[in-house]
Scaffold this motif. Structure first.
Motif, mmCIF file in Angstrom:
data_model
loop_
_atom_site.group_PDB
_atom_site.id
_atom_site.type_symbol
_atom_site.label_atom_id
_atom_site.label_comp_id
_atom_site.label_asym_id
_atom_site.label_seq_id
_atom_site.Cartn_x
_atom_site.Cartn_y
_atom_site.Cartn_z
ATOM 1 N N LEU A 1 4.374 -4.373 -66.698
ATOM 2 C CA LEU A 1 3.790 -4.209 -68.027
ATOM 3 C C LEU A 1 4.281 -2.924 -68.681
ATOM 4 O O LEU A 1 4.578 -2.895 -69.887
ATOM 5 N N ASN A 2 4.383 -1.855 -67.884
ATOM 6 C CA ASN A 2 4.877 -0.596 -68.444
ATOM 7 C C ASN A 2 6.352 -0.682 -68.776
ATOM 8 O O ASN A 2 6.807 -0.140 -69.788
ATOM 9 N N ALA B 1 12.444 6.311 -55.233
ATOM 10 C CA ALA B 1 11.169 6.458 -55.936
ATOM 11 C C ALA B 1 10.349 7.607 -55.371
ATOM 12 O O ALA B 1 9.678 8.337 -56.122
ATOM 13 N N ASP B 2 10.392 7.808 -54.038
ATOM 14 C CA ASP B 2 9.598 8.880 -53.428
ATOM 15 C C ASP B 2 10.112 10.252 -53.850
ATOM 16 O O ASP B 2 9.320 11.159 -54.151
ATOM 17 N N ALA B 3 11.431 10.417 -53.865
ATOM 18 C CA ALA B 3 12.001 11.704 -54.284
ATOM 19 C C ALA B 3 11.650 11.993 -55.743
ATOM 20 O O ALA B 3 11.313 13.132 -56.111
ATOM 21 N N LEU B 4 11.732 10.981 -56.563
ATOM 22 C CA LEU B 4 11.396 11.158 -57.979
ATOM 23 C C LEU B 4 9.911 11.465 -58.162
ATOM 24 O O LEU B 4 9.540 12.285 -59.018
ATOM 25 N N GLN B 5 9.073 10.839 -57.361
ATOM 26 C CA GLN B 5 7.640 11.113 -57.433
ATOM 27 C C GLN B 5 7.357 12.564 -57.032
ATOM 28 O O GLN B 5 6.554 13.246 -57.675
ATOM 29 N N ASN B 6 8.024 13.037 -55.994
ATOM 30 C CA ASN B 6 7.835 14.425 -55.576
ATOM 31 C C ASN B 6 8.278 15.391 -56.664
ATOM 32 O O ASN B 6 7.640 16.433 -56.882
ATOM 33 N N LEU B 7 9.360 15.051 -57.342
ATOM 34 C CA LEU B 7 9.840 15.879 -58.435
ATOM 35 C C LEU B 7 8.793 15.966 -59.552
ATOM 36 O O LEU B 7 8.505 17.061 -60.077
ATOM 37 N N VAL B 8 8.206 14.833 -59.900
ATOM 38 C CA VAL B 8 7.175 14.816 -60.950
ATOM 39 C C VAL B 8 5.983 15.670 -60.528
ATOM 40 O O VAL B 8 5.434 16.446 -61.329
ATOM 41 N N GLY C 1 8.125 5.670 -59.159
ATOM 42 C CA GLY C 1 8.584 4.287 -59.099
ATOM 43 C C GLY C 1 9.005 3.779 -60.456
ATOM 44 O O GLY C 1 9.975 3.012 -60.581
ATOM 45 N N PHE C 2 8.286 4.212 -61.493
ATOM 46 C CA PHE C 2 8.642 3.800 -62.851
ATOM 47 C C PHE C 2 10.016 4.333 -63.225
ATOM 48 O O PHE C 2 10.865 3.607 -63.776
ATOM 49 N N ILE C 3 10.275 5.613 -62.916
ATOM 50 C CA ILE C 3 11.578 6.199 -63.260
ATOM 51 C C ILE C 3 12.695 5.470 -62.529
ATOM 52 O O ILE C 3 13.750 5.159 -63.107
#
Length: 534
Positions: A391-392, A473-480, A514-516
């Motif tokens: 949806l996003n 996704a995990d690396a990007l989540q940690n960055l956020v 995960g979105f990124i």
């Protein structure tokens, strides 16, 4: 604590198994070879709604648990009260004026306003069966009209006449003075008009199996046999008579029928039978907090739910806490869908371990997906992408067609396709429709404050160095997370709220790493830049 030694397995801690255990206790000492009869009732005075489906689904799950617990054979009878009289014209059907001419007639004799079946009841029965079939329920359909006219109820109806006065002693104290004066548990069909008559009986002849009554309009007196479909029972007595005649062992009902269940149980005992075990479930409410109704057509229809979500999500919604009142409107669909996806992933893993691990077996039997998939989780069930994420993605991509979403998904994982992941394919199709109808009209973006602007600028700059980790996704989540902490968001939830409201135009959203990964690093940077420029 009850003795469970007679059960084949320990009782998993979930409501269908608790119901199954109660039923097993009630039937202890009976014939273990006799199929146990589960029943659901349907009143075809209006189009089937989700509450109707919910009763069949939940009863099916208790039946499934009962068989796993005891090994006993069981049947499910979906019984339609299609000999009931049409009392009012539903608001959501065509040809209202035509239907008004048939008020008081059995539903199975009322013409179909849709023009597709031999009667209004037949139309609604077909709608019910079509959906139950599409969902894969194992059931036997039963028509009240057929059971009455074929003589299936004749012996029980004669028994009703034998204990007629005792039935009156149970029912009359519950009625007001006016209704008490005209009440009869037997409703003869008028031999001239076909109308279901609600009139007092002048005489009961149990030996002959007949009742005598007077038509208040014409003054004529008639003697009518209660057998062969010439009469039917008033509904509380009808319910009890059916339990007695068929030997129903289990039937659940809504909270609004608590008093009726109690009265029908008393009548069943008077007839000489044992009332069934059952669960009292809470009612479904529409977006205004009102009980959903077939005749009003409020809340959600089965067709509307399936327009926006896969069938398994409807099963998940029905499985959750049946004894708690729940809103049944469009906004519950995404949560129910993703709850199902979460459970099916866990169930698939447990299914591999269950044959050699008793704890895994117990956990599997307590998993809603085990019930929804009737004990065997398909290899292709589930989805690598959540419905909320889709949806996003549809929102930021302004997706008008499923192909737009599949473009992002294939870039994220080249091994994924509609053929390899049919559940995901169904989610993608429905996400586009749900987005267009509900998400897009409600989206409002806000301007970031100075603190949020600085954090978003920092995030965009950090992402520019992350192209090589675009799918991690995990690396990007940690960055956020790091960006949010660096800019002093406390609680950190406020940082994610900023991301959702400023970038996505909504108050809640997905796991952002995960979105990124799915949307793309470059695209996310452009999204941030556009928000900062607004």
């Amino acid at each position: 604590m009850s003795d469970d030694a007679h059960l084949l397995i320990p009782v998993p801690r979930t409501w269908p198994f608790e119901e199954a255990r109660k039923l097993a206790e009630a039937l202890a000492g009976g014939d273990p070879e006799k199929p146990v009869l589960f029943e659901t009732g349907y009143g075809p005075s209006g189009l089937p709604h989700i509450g109707t489906f919910g009763e069949v689904a939940r009863t099916s799950w208790v039946r499934q648990a009962f068989t796993a617990l005891t090994g006993r054979p069981a049947r499910l009878l979906a019984f339609s009260d299609d000999m009931d009289a049409l009392r009012k014209v539903p608001d959501n059907v065509p040809q209202q004026d035509m239907l008004k001419q048939y008020i008081g007639q059995p539903l199975s004799r009322v013409p179909d306003p849709f023009g597709t079946h031999e009667s209004f009841a037949a139309h609604n029965n077909a709608r019910l069966c079509a959906f139950l079939d599409s969902f894969g329920f194992e059931y036997e359909f039963a028509s009240s009209t057929l059971y009455y006219t074929s003589g299936r109820f004749d012996a029980a109806l004669r028994r009703v006449l034998e204990v007629h006065d005792r039935i009156l002693d149970v029912i009359l104290p519950t009625l007001g003075p006016d209704r008490r004066a005209t009440y009869s548990p037997v409703l003869p069909l008028h031999p001239e008009t076909g109308e279901v008559m609600q009139v007092p009986m002048d005489a009961i002849d149990a030996a002959a199996g007949t009742v005598r009554w007077t038509d208040p309009a014409s003054g004529k007196t008639f003697e009518t046999p209660v057998t062969g479909g010439h009469a039917k029972m008033q509904w509380k007595a009808d319910w009890a008579m059916r339990w007695y005649a068929l030997g129903v062992d289990y039937e659940m009902s809504g909270k609004d029928l608590i008093d009726s269940v109690r009265l029908s149980g008393k009548i069943c005992r008077i007839l000489g039978g044992d009332p069934p075990s059952g669960l009292t479930y809470e009612l479904f409410l529409d977006d205004k907090g009102q009980k959903i109704s077939k005749s009003k057509g409020n809340g959600l229809s089965v067709e509307e739910w399936l327009r926006y979500a896969i069938p398994e999500s409807l099963g998940q919604y029905m499985f959750n806490q049946p004894q708690r009142a729940k809103r049944l409107f469009f906004d519950v669909i995404p949560k129910a869908t993703d709850e199902y996806l979460s459970h099916v992933d866990k169930a698939r893993a447990l299914q591999k371990e269950a044959p050699h691990d008793s704890e895994a077996r117990q956990a599997l039997l307590a998993n809603p997906a085990w019930f929804i998939h009737r004990g065997e989780i398909p290899a292709d069930a589930g989805s690598p992408v959540s419905f909320a994420m889709l949806l996003n993605l549809a929102s930021v991509a302004n997706a008008e067609t499923p192909d737009v979403l599949w473009g992002f998904i294939r870039r994220y994982d080249l091994t994924v396709s509609p053929q390899t992941h049919p559940t995901l394919s169904g989610l993608v199709d429905r996400a586009v429709v749900y987005y267009a109808d509900f998400v897009r009209p409600a989206k409002t973006w806000r301007t970031p404050d100075d603190k949020e602007r600085a954090a978003l600028t920092d995030l965009a700059a950090a992402l520019r160095g992350q192209e090589t980790q675009a799918r991690d996704a995990d690396a990007l989540q940690n960055l956020v997370f790091e960006i949010g902490k660096r800019h002093g968001f406390d609680p950190l939830r406020a940082w994610f709220t900023c991301l959702y409201e400023v970038l996505l135009g909504q108050s809640e959203g997905p796991r952002f790493g995960g979105f990124i990964a799915l949307y793309g690093v470059t695209e996310t940077i452009a999204l941030i830049d556009a928000a900062l420029a607004r």
